[in-house]
Design an enzyme around this catalytic site. Structure first.
Site, PDB file in Angstrom:
ATOM      1  N   VAL A 124     -14.308  70.569 -63.730  1.00 23.12           N
ATOM      2  CA  VAL A 124     -15.051  69.850 -64.769  1.00 23.12           C
ATOM      3  C   VAL A 124     -16.535  69.761 -64.392  1.00 23.12           C
ATOM      4  O   VAL A 124     -17.424  70.106 -65.184  1.00 23.12           O
ATOM      5  CB  VAL A 124     -14.467  68.434 -65.003  1.00 23.12           C
ATOM      6  N   LYS A 133      -9.529  58.477 -64.421  1.00 25.28           N
ATOM      7  CA  LYS A 133      -8.539  57.547 -65.003  1.00 25.28           C
ATOM      8  C   LYS A 133      -7.826  56.739 -63.936  1.00 25.28           C
ATOM      9  O   LYS A 133      -7.515  55.572 -64.133  1.00 25.28           O
ATOM     10  CB  LYS A 133      -7.518  58.300 -65.842  1.00 25.28           C
ATOM     11  N   GLU A 180     -15.028  58.571 -71.733  1.00 26.32           N
ATOM     12  CA  GLU A 180     -14.263  59.279 -72.769  1.00 26.32           C
ATOM     13  C   GLU A 180     -13.301  60.306 -72.172  1.00 26.32           C
ATOM     14  O   GLU A 180     -12.185  60.500 -72.661  1.00 26.32           O
ATOM     15  CB  GLU A 180     -15.235  59.982 -73.734  1.00 26.32           C
ATOM     16  N   VAL A 220      -9.252  59.741 -70.689  1.00 22.06           N
ATOM     17  CA  VAL A 220      -7.995  59.725 -71.450  1.00 22.06           C
ATOM     18  C   VAL A 220      -7.986  60.888 -72.439  1.00 22.06           C
ATOM     19  O   VAL A 220      -8.847  60.969 -73.314  1.00 22.06           O
ATOM     20  CB  VAL A 220      -7.824  58.403 -72.243  1.00 22.06           C
ATOM     21  N   GLY A 242      -8.674  64.117 -72.166  1.00 21.55           N
ATOM     22  CA  GLY A 242      -9.690  65.169 -72.037  1.00 21.55           C
ATOM     23  C   GLY A 242     -10.698  65.228 -73.160  1.00 21.55           C
ATOM     24  O   GLY A 242     -11.492  64.301 -73.351  1.00 21.55           O
ATOM     25  N   GLY A 260      -0.967  77.660 -63.978  1.00 24.83           N
ATOM     26  CA  GLY A 260      -2.055  76.738 -63.652  1.00 24.83           C
ATOM     27  C   GLY A 260      -2.030  75.445 -64.447  1.00 24.83           C
ATOM     28  O   GLY A 260      -2.943  74.637 -64.355  1.00 24.83           O
ATOM     29  N   ASP A 272       0.252  59.896 -64.234  1.00 22.94           N
ATOM     30  CA  ASP A 272      -0.983  60.227 -64.952  1.00 22.94           C
ATOM     31  C   ASP A 272      -0.964  59.588 -66.351  1.00 22.94           C
ATOM     32  O   ASP A 272      -1.941  58.949 -66.774  1.00 22.94           O
ATOM     33  CB  ASP A 272      -1.091  61.760 -65.044  1.00 22.94           C
ATOM     34  N   LYS A 279      -3.390  56.451 -68.101  1.00 24.69           N
ATOM     35  CA  LYS A 279      -4.054  56.583 -69.407  1.00 24.69           C
ATOM     36  C   LYS A 279      -3.549  55.498 -70.363  1.00 24.69           C
ATOM     37  O   LYS A 279      -4.325  54.941 -71.156  1.00 24.69           O
ATOM     38  CB  LYS A 279      -3.802  57.979 -69.978  1.00 24.69           C
ATOM     39  N   GLY A 289      -8.523  70.679 -68.660  1.00 27.29           N
ATOM     40  CA  GLY A 289      -9.279  71.931 -68.576  1.00 27.29           C
ATOM     41  C   GLY A 289     -10.752  71.637 -68.395  1.00 27.29           C
ATOM     42  O   GLY A 289     -11.277  70.649 -68.921  1.00 27.29           O
TER      43      GLY A 289
HETATM   44  N1  HSE Z   1      -2.858  66.551 -65.383  1.00 21.93           N
HETATM   45  C1  HSE Z   1      -3.216  66.082 -66.678  1.00 21.93           C
HETATM   46  C2  HSE Z   1      -2.358  66.756 -67.741  1.00 21.93           C
HETATM   47  C3  HSE Z   1      -4.658  66.336 -67.039  1.00 21.93           C
HETATM   48  O1  HSE Z   1      -1.476  67.536 -67.408  1.00 21.93           O
HETATM   49  O2  HSE Z   1      -2.571  66.467 -68.893  1.00 21.93           O
HETATM   50  C4  HSE Z   1      -5.584  65.390 -66.361  1.00 21.93           C
HETATM   51  O3  HSE Z   1      -5.355  64.083 -66.770  1.00 21.93           O
END
Ligand code: HSE
Length: 431
Positions: A18, A107, A131, A134, A136, A189, A203, A207, A304
């Site tokens: 990023v 996050k 922003e 949460v 992306g 990936g 994760d 969020k 991404g």
């Molecule tokens: N690893 C997270 C996902 C992206 O798979 O959506 C980063 O928060």
């Protein structure tokens, strides 16, 4: 661009997927961004662990530094893209206490230490924008914090983790086993070598805590979020979901009820007709029900380098505008004082799959247990030829019931002499 135009000095902490895209876009689009901001955005440095290490990007090497402290001191806006709790927490608190504005995509940090960081920003009169933390690229934090500030959010249902959505989608469309779908996601990936944070729902829970705090104007901590991942989902669950007109999604759910709020992350059966059922691959989507607005849906890429950089740049432009023209963006509000309810108090619908003896009186025995615990049956199905004799499968869907009652029901059904196995219990959302 006039030479005497005001400059806004930006420090980028972290140059991974990023950070490197944010820096590249800031450099390439400097003139456009300057027009939008009303000041020239100038990167004063990019903090990396080792400035001499070989890199694949072509960021100007002169901007790379490992001296975080000096870089932060020099900048007006700190863009934190390092991730993790420390040193990010200490660096951001110091920056905010010094009156600097902060943009972060972190996050985990906000979910674990949000209150301390929000307070520091507020005390210093500094901006704190996040922003990208949460979902992306999807504009979500601003709509919830600002556009819906005059409404009352009732419920949020979100697919906020792309990795798990990809894995579940592959299991659904290609009939893959969980392990095979995960391995494929890792090869492409989408999933990390250690996928725990994604597949176990950590994760998504981070969020969910951030979104719930903003939507309900209160502090929801990470430990307030009930969490279950997708590791136990089997191809049989996926097939049974399809047979009943559902698809399995890992949902982040935040709900306001009369008794308080309940925030949870777990796999759920979503009806095929619901917009979230059609969110494919690694995409994210968040469905919001608000009192006046009604139903809203936000959709896009949740991860991404480039998509996430879009959200970070939007924040940088907002914060830089405030510095250029004076003023400050809105802070999160936390005046609501209602309890955060445990999962046991939530009311949800369930579908359970049982392997039972195929003989008279079995359904009556099972139904009696549900009735005893105040769980009302909505439908019962016995899929033909689903099990070998002497067994049959039963798929029971319930009306809305209290989780604690459902737990007691399942415990008793497990012990029932005509039940060979409770094959799965999944919640139904979105109906
Ligand atoms: N690893 C997270 C996902 C992206 O798979 O959506 C980063 O928060």
């Amino acid at each position: 661009m006039a030479d005497d135009q005001r400059r806004v000095r930006i420090a980028i902490l972290g140059a991974g997927t990023v950070g490197s895209q944010v820096a590249r876009l800031l450099i390439e689009q400097k003139d456009d961004l300057a027009q939008r901001i009303g000041a020239i955005p100038e990167i004063v440095g990019i903090a990396v662990l080792d400035p001499d290490e070989a890199r694949e990007d072509d960021l100007p090497r002169s901007l790379l530094t490992s001296d975080l402290g000096a870089l932060v001191a020099e900048a007006d806006i700190i863009v934190e893209l390092m991730g993790g709790i420390e040193p990010a927490r200490t660096v951001l608190l110091r920056a905010l206490n010094g009156g600097k504005s902060v943009v972060t995509a972190n996050k985990a940090l906000l979910a674990a230490h949000g209150p301390e960081i929000y307070e520091a920003a507020d005390a210093a009169g500094a901006d704190l924008y996040f922003e990208a933390a949460v979902a992306g690229a999807i504009p979500l934090v601003r709509p919830v914090r600002e556009s819906l500030a005059g409404d009352r959010v009732k419920k949020i249902l979100g697919i906020v983790n792309g990795t798990t959505n990809y894995v579940l989608d592959e299991m659904t469309t290609k009939h893959l086993a969980y392990d095979v779908a995960l391995k494929e996601a890792q090869e492409l990936g989408y999933a990390e070598a250690d996928p725990t944070a994604d597949v176990e729902g950590y994760d998504a829970a981070a969020k969910a805590a951030i979104l719930a705090s903003l939507a309900f104007h209160m502090r929801v901590r990470l430990e307030d979020v009930y969490r279950e991942g997708i590791t136990e989902i089997t191809p049989h669950d996926v097939a049974a979901a399809a047979e009943s007109g559902h698809v399995i999604k890992l949902l982040a759910i935040a709900e306001r009820t009369e008794a308080g709020v309940c925030v949870r992350v777990h796999p759920a059966l979503v009806p095929l007709a619901h917009p979230l059922a059609n969110v494919r691959g690694a995409f994210n989507a968040v469905f919001i029900e608000a009192e006046a607005a009604g139903e809203l849906m936000f959709y896009g890429k949740g991860a991404g380098g480039l998509p996430t950089a879009s959200a970070v740049l939007g924040d940088i432009v907002s914060v830089a505008r405030h510095l250029a023209i004076g003023g400050k963006g809105p802070r999160e509000s936390n005046y609501v004082d209602v309890p955060v309810l445990p999962l046991s108090a939530a009311r949800t619908r369930f579908q359970m799959r049982l392997r039972v003896l195929d003989q008279p009186g079995v359904l009556a025995k099972v139904a009696a247990i549900l009735g005893k615990h105040q769980v009302s049956i909505e439908a019962v199905r016995q899929p033909p030829r689903a099990a070998e004799a002497p067994f049959a499968h039963l798929v029971i869907s319930t009306h809305e019931a209290v989780e604690a009652d459902l737990d007691a029901t399942v415990d008793e059904i497990r012990e029932c002499d005509v039940v060979n196995a409770v094959l799965s219990v999944l919640r139904i959302e979105g109906e």
